[in-house]
Design an enzyme around this catalytic site. Structure first.
Site, PDB file in Angstrom:
ATOM      1  N   SER A  70     -11.586   0.213   2.649  1.00 54.84           N
ATOM      2  CA  SER A  70     -10.807  -0.281   3.796  1.00 54.84           C
ATOM      3  C   SER A  70     -10.180   0.884   4.545  1.00 54.84           C
ATOM      4  O   SER A  70      -9.489   1.709   3.959  1.00 54.84           O
ATOM      5  CB  SER A  70      -9.716  -1.239   3.317  1.00 54.84           C
ATOM      6  OG  SER A  70     -10.277  -2.401   2.764  1.00 54.84           O
TER       7      SER A  70
ATOM      8  N   GLU B   9      -5.331   3.544   6.087  1.00 57.85           N
ATOM      9  CA  GLU B   9      -5.216   3.356   4.645  1.00 57.85           C
ATOM     10  C   GLU B   9      -5.933   4.493   3.924  1.00 57.85           C
ATOM     11  O   GLU B   9      -5.513   4.930   2.857  1.00 57.85           O
ATOM     12  CB  GLU B   9      -5.803   2.003   4.239  1.00 57.85           C
ATOM     13  CG  GLU B   9      -5.641   1.673   2.767  1.00 57.85           C
ATOM     14  CD  GLU B   9      -6.003   0.235   2.445  1.00 57.85           C
ATOM     15  OE1 GLU B   9      -6.688   0.028   1.437  1.00 57.85           O
ATOM     16  OE2 GLU B   9      -5.596  -0.677   3.200  1.00 57.85           O
TER      17      GLU B   9
ATOM     18  N   ARG C 142       0.811  -1.216   0.000  1.00 62.10           N
ATOM     19  CA  ARG C 142       0.000   0.000   0.000  1.00 62.10           C
ATOM     20  C   ARG C 142       0.850   1.274   0.000  1.00 62.10           C
ATOM     21  O   ARG C 142       0.504   2.279   0.612  1.00 62.10           O
ATOM     22  CB  ARG C 142      -0.978   0.009   1.180  1.00 62.10           C
ATOM     23  CG  ARG C 142      -1.958  -1.151   1.191  1.00 62.10           C
ATOM     24  CD  ARG C 142      -2.876  -1.120  -0.036  1.00 62.10           C
ATOM     25  NE  ARG C 142      -3.755  -2.291  -0.056  1.00 62.10           N
ATOM     26  CZ  ARG C 142      -3.500  -3.402  -0.733  1.00 62.10           C
ATOM     27  NH1 ARG C 142      -2.396  -3.522  -1.474  1.00 62.10           N
ATOM     28  NH2 ARG C 142      -4.342  -4.415  -0.706  1.00 62.10           N
TER      29      ARG C 142
END
Length: 307
Positions: A229, A299, A180
């Protein structure tokens, strides 16, 4: 809040040949999936790559620049975003071109449209993009992934404009992908990307995309006002399991709630503020830290200033 001082005259003085759209103090709430947040001091939609470079080359170095995409993985704070907010769109940044096993996509292309274009061309390896609710630009910036695939698996190179207005190209190795994350310079605004698939059967690829879609709909609150998310998975673990174990499933703060369906999702139940959503996320992080000792990391990207 009455809004920010008007920056447009200063911007036009530094970049007199701008062709894109400049708006002073527009609300950003409608551009995010959470439907919350304050205004942009200036919202700029460039006409094309050259137009974007012209703005950045002429912009005072002290003016902050923020890029937003489809707004799916984003909280805009209630006080709004100072400086220039850039949102790419239109044909210049929204097309997909296919040449053999390669696809060049503008960074405003939704990830699911990239997956569809690859499937129609009989190119395998990109079906996982069907499960990512953002755009190609966001996928590059955070090495987006889902259902066993990540952007790093299929990217050849990315192209963008840096803060000085210079065109830059980054090969796969220069992107420095990790979970990520990319280590490409923060000031680069990605404008297009080159991906490579592999030959496949269209029907099999489309069947895989349907499987991804069904899995999302069964497990995630995709019809709610959500940001996807919320927290990155910690090494060797799952964020949702830690959130659940901390007793946070269904937890509320103002108009915000931890989803009952998937507790790594926050939702706006109606009437939530950005402060409600971010505050709820921080409370979840606190409880997880207290119960498990694990520090969850956001995130979702959070931008702007508090009201």
């Amino acid at each position: 809040m009455t809004g920010f001082p008007d920056l447009i005259p200063q911007i036009r003085a530094g970049a007199p040949q701008l062709r894109g759209r400049l708006l002073a103090n527009p609300s950003l709430a409608d551009l995010t999936w959470f439907r919350v947040g304050g205004p942009a001091q200036v919202l700029f939609t460039p006409a094309d790559e050259e137009d974007l470079a012209h703005l950045l080359a002429g912009l005072d170095a002290g003016v902050p620049v923020t890029v937003i995409g489809l707004g799916s993985n984003l909280i805009v704070r209630d006080g709004g975003v100072p400086g220039v907010v850039i949102r790419l769109g239109g044909r210049a940044f929204g097309s997909v071109e296919i040449d053999g096993q390669s696809l060049r996509a503008g960074t405003a292309v939704p990830d699911m449209r990239l997956a569809k274009a690859a499937a129609e061309a009989g190119l395998d390896g990109l079906a996982f993009f069907r499960g990512i609710p953002g755009s190609v630009g966001g996928a590059l910036r955070m090495n987006a992934g889902a259902h066993g695939g990540e952007t790093t698996d299929v990217l050849v190179e990315a192209r963008g404009i840096d803060r000085t207005g210079r065109l830059r190209t980054f090969g796969h190795a220069e992107m420095g992908f990790s979970y990520r994350h990319t280590s490409a310079p923060e000031d680069v605004i990605f404008t297009s990307a080159l991906f490579r698939g592999r030959p496949g059967e269209r029907e099999a690829i489309e069947a895989e995309m349907e499987r991804v879609t069904a899995a999302r709909e069964a497990a995630q609150p995709i019809r709610e006002r959500t940001g996807g998310s919320t927290f990155k998975n910690p090494p060797g673990g799952k964020a949702w399991q830690l959130v659940d174990a901390a007793g946070c499933r269904g937890l509320t703060m103002g108009g915000a709630q931890v989803s009952e369906m998937h507790c790594n999702f926050l939702i706006n139940r109606g009437g939530a503020t950005a402060a409600d959503i971010e505050g709820l996320g921080e409370e979840v992080r606190r409880r997880v830290r207290e119960t498990s000792g694990v520090e969850l990391h956001w995130e979702i990207k959070r931008i702007g200033v508090a009201a």
